[in-house]
Design an enzyme around this catalytic site. Structure first.
Site, PDB file in Angstrom:
ATOM      1  CB  CYS A 110      -2.388  -2.125  11.006  1.00 50.79           C
ATOM      2  SG  CYS A 110      -1.829  -1.294  12.691  1.00 50.79           S
ATOM      3  N   PRO A 111      -0.618  -2.561   8.628  1.00 54.44           N
ATOM      4  CG  PRO A 111       0.800  -3.886   7.215  1.00 54.44           C
ATOM      5  CD  PRO A 111      -0.603  -3.228   6.968  1.00 54.44           C
ATOM      6  N   GLY A 112       1.208  -0.383   7.941  1.00 52.83           N
ATOM      7  CA  GLY A 112       2.142   1.105   8.121  1.00 52.83           C
ATOM      8  C   GLY A 112       2.906   1.259   6.844  1.00 52.83           C
ATOM      9  CG  ASP A 152     -13.914   3.993  15.215  1.00 51.74           C
ATOM     10  OD1 ASP A 152     -12.837   3.944  14.381  1.00 51.74           O
ATOM     11  OD2 ASP A 152     -15.125   3.493  15.530  1.00 51.74           O
ATOM     12  CG  ASP A 204      -5.575   2.919   2.693  1.00 51.44           C
ATOM     13  OD1 ASP A 204      -5.496   2.993   2.017  1.00 51.44           O
ATOM     14  OD2 ASP A 204      -4.355   1.819   2.999  1.00 51.44           O
ATOM     15  CB  SER A 224      -0.928  -0.309   1.682  1.00 51.07           C
ATOM     16  OG  SER A 224      -1.752  -0.763   1.205  1.00 51.07           O
ATOM     17  CE  LYS A 259     -14.366  -1.564  -1.328  1.00 56.64           C
ATOM     18  NZ  LYS A 259     -14.535  -2.150  -2.651  1.00 56.64           N
ATOM     19  CG  ASP A 306      -5.478  -0.341  11.989  1.00 54.14           C
ATOM     20  OD1 ASP A 306      -5.362  -0.875  12.716  1.00 54.14           O
ATOM     21  OD2 ASP A 306      -5.428  -0.134  10.539  1.00 54.14           O
TER      22      ASP A 306
HETATM   23  C1  SAM Z   1      -6.068  -1.139   3.622  1.00 56.76           C
HETATM   24  S1  SAM Z   1      -5.538  -1.038   5.729  1.00 56.76           S
HETATM   25  C2  SAM Z   1      -4.142   0.112   5.498  1.00 56.76           C
HETATM   26  C3  SAM Z   1      -3.274  -0.278   5.195  1.00 56.76           C
HETATM   27  C4  SAM Z   1      -1.849   0.840   5.837  1.00 56.76           C
HETATM   28  N1  SAM Z   1      -2.193   2.139   4.842  1.00 56.76           N
HETATM   29  C5  SAM Z   1      -0.004  -0.102   5.357  1.00 56.76           C
HETATM   30  O1  SAM Z   1       0.229   0.903   4.313  1.00 56.76           O
HETATM   31  O2  SAM Z   1      -0.543  -0.616   6.164  1.00 56.76           O
HETATM   32  C6  SAM Z   1      -6.900  -0.901   5.759  1.00 56.76           C
HETATM   33  C7  SAM Z   1      -6.453  -0.890   7.766  1.00 56.76           C
HETATM   34  O3  SAM Z   1      -7.991  -0.341   8.179  1.00 56.76           O
HETATM   35  C8  SAM Z   1      -7.801  -1.035   9.356  1.00 56.76           C
HETATM   36  N2  SAM Z   1      -9.135  -0.143   9.767  1.00 56.76           N
HETATM   37  C9  SAM Z   1     -10.374  -0.716   9.442  1.00 56.76           C
HETATM   38  N3  SAM Z   1     -11.628   0.314  10.176  1.00 56.76           N
HETATM   39  C10 SAM Z   1     -11.050   0.575  11.277  1.00 56.76           C
HETATM   40  C11 SAM Z   1     -11.753   1.565  11.929  1.00 56.76           C
HETATM   41  N4  SAM Z   1     -12.642   2.240  12.643  1.00 56.76           N
HETATM   42  N5  SAM Z   1     -10.640   2.311  12.426  1.00 56.76           N
HETATM   43  C12 SAM Z   1      -9.087   2.188  12.254  1.00 56.76           C
HETATM   44  N6  SAM Z   1      -8.289   1.657  11.533  1.00 56.76           N
HETATM   45  C13 SAM Z   1      -9.424   0.831  10.590  1.00 56.76           C
HETATM   46  C14 SAM Z   1      -7.669  -2.334   9.326  1.00 56.76           C
HETATM   47  O4  SAM Z   1      -7.414  -2.170  10.473  1.00 56.76           O
HETATM   48  C15 SAM Z   1      -6.747  -2.523   8.373  1.00 56.76           C
HETATM   49  O5  SAM Z   1      -4.901  -2.190   9.094  1.00 56.76           O
END
Ligand code: SAM
EC number: 2.1.1.186
Length: 355
Positions: A222-224, A261, A277, A189, A306, A241
């Protein structure tokens, strides 16, 4: 030239068509779109060929969300001999009066099953360039002040001949930003945020927008991968996250992992950047973006929307409109850009800066 070819991600030809028709009509230019789902490009056929340059003057490529690259072209040459594709192209150019070009781009669609066509396009560049030079149709050295000759092969024996506007087209081949995966980044990502910055920012503004030890929040971190990009620009980041962050990234000392959240969290002190993201309903994400910008929690943001299954174009327009209206009702001027990036699939990426 009576056709504008628009290159897009395969499957998004409908959105690409809706968008060009809308933008061209604002510029007073009319026509109809020809395309097939999955082919990765759209033909916008102009009612009046004289209008073709008007579109390139009045609509910037970076205003088009679903178009990666565009070219003005003629009706295609069909049934081009596979034994000799060079001569018919030279003959066409000598008779069309298109003029000398500063570079040639041999293009083809980026869609399923075009791998061999792409290989052919790459190999064809050297022989066609040599023939063009021999006929005085291509400058001996690349000349950025001249338009680029575009040869778009939609098939091995069908080619559209035209030009890429030297001031209003993507410098990347096929409009695709090919980025190398950075060593040490925790997820693929990461390329999306890098592509977003490269797409939306002029190199001259890079430091103003990203440099100087800024503070950032990364929602859904996550993961970052996105946090890694922010840290790589010298920022301190709050990564929000419930999932686990990459260990090495945490060891950088520039990241605070916040187990909250992302739709509820707000920073104790305002930050420069917020990136998001999280995959969720586009209207929900948009209203969270409004909270952040109107509340002054950040002044710059990159986030994904999305796309729904249906009415994707309409949904994008509605979301961007919601944000724009909220900011202007709050007396805030902003720069908004959005693009269906190469690294995006069923989402688009947006950049907003309050100015
Ligand atoms: C597509 S991944 C992100 C990847 C990240 N941008 C990266 O580059 O590694 C989406 C993330 O959103 C988190 N997520 C989903 N709903 C969330 C919320 N309400 N609050 C915080 N994190 C959330 C998920 O746990 C997941 O890790």
């Amino acid at each position: 030239m009576n056709i504008i070819l628009l290159y897009c991600r395969a499957g998004f030809e409908g959105e690409c068509s809706q968008e060009i028709q809308e933008k061209a009509s604002y510029a007073g230019v009319f026509g109809y779109c020809k395309t097939n789902k999955g082919q990765g490009f759209v033909e916008f056929v102009l009612t009046d060929a004289k209008d073709v340059k008007k579109v390139f003057k009045q609509v910037a490529l970076n205003e088009l969300i679903f178009t990666r690259q565009w070219a003005r072209v003629n009706e295609p040459l069909e049934n081009v001999s596979r034994e000799d594709r060079v001569q018919p192209i030279i003959d066409f150019l000598l008779s069309s009066g298109q003029g000398v070009c500063g570079k040639v781009s041999v293009d083809c669609p980026d869609s399923e099953g075009t791998a061999n066509l792409k290989t052919f396009a790459r190999k064809f560049t050297a022989p066609i360039s040599k023939a063009l030079r021999n006929n005085g149709l291509l400058t001996p050295k690349q000349d950025p002040n001249l338009d680029v000759l575009c040869l778009f092969f939609s098939d091995f024996d069908k080619v559209y001949i035209g030009e890429l506007d030297n001031k209003n087209s993507s410098p990347d081949h096929l409009g695709i930003s090919r980025l190398k995966f950075p060593k040490g980044a925790p997820s693929r990502s990461t390329l999306k945020l890098e592509e977003a910055w490269r797409t939306f920012f002029h190199p001259d503004e890079w430091y103003d927008l990203l440099g100087g030890h800024q503070k950032a929040v990364d929602l859904g971190a996550c993961p970052g991968g996105w946090t890694w990009q922010l840290v790589n620009q010298g920022m301190d980041v709050f990564s929000v996250d419930h999932g686990p962050m990459d260990d090495d990234l945490m060891k950088s000392g520039h990241v605070t992992h916040v187990l909250e959240d992302g739709f509820v969290y707000k920073p104790a002190k305002n930050v420069d950047w917020m990136v998001c993201d999280i995959v969720d309903k586009p209207k929900r994400v948009s209203s969270m973006i409004i909270d952040w910008l109107v509340g002054g929690y950040c002044t710059k943001t990159v986030f994904n929307l999305k796309l729904p299954m249906k009415k994707r174009y309409q949904e994008v327009q509605e979301c961007l409109q919601l944000i724009q209206t909220a900011l202007s009702e709050n007396g805030q001027r902003c720069r908004i850009q959005a693009k269906h990036l190469y690294h995006d699939r069923e989402e688009i990426t947006c950049f907003i800066q309050v100015i």
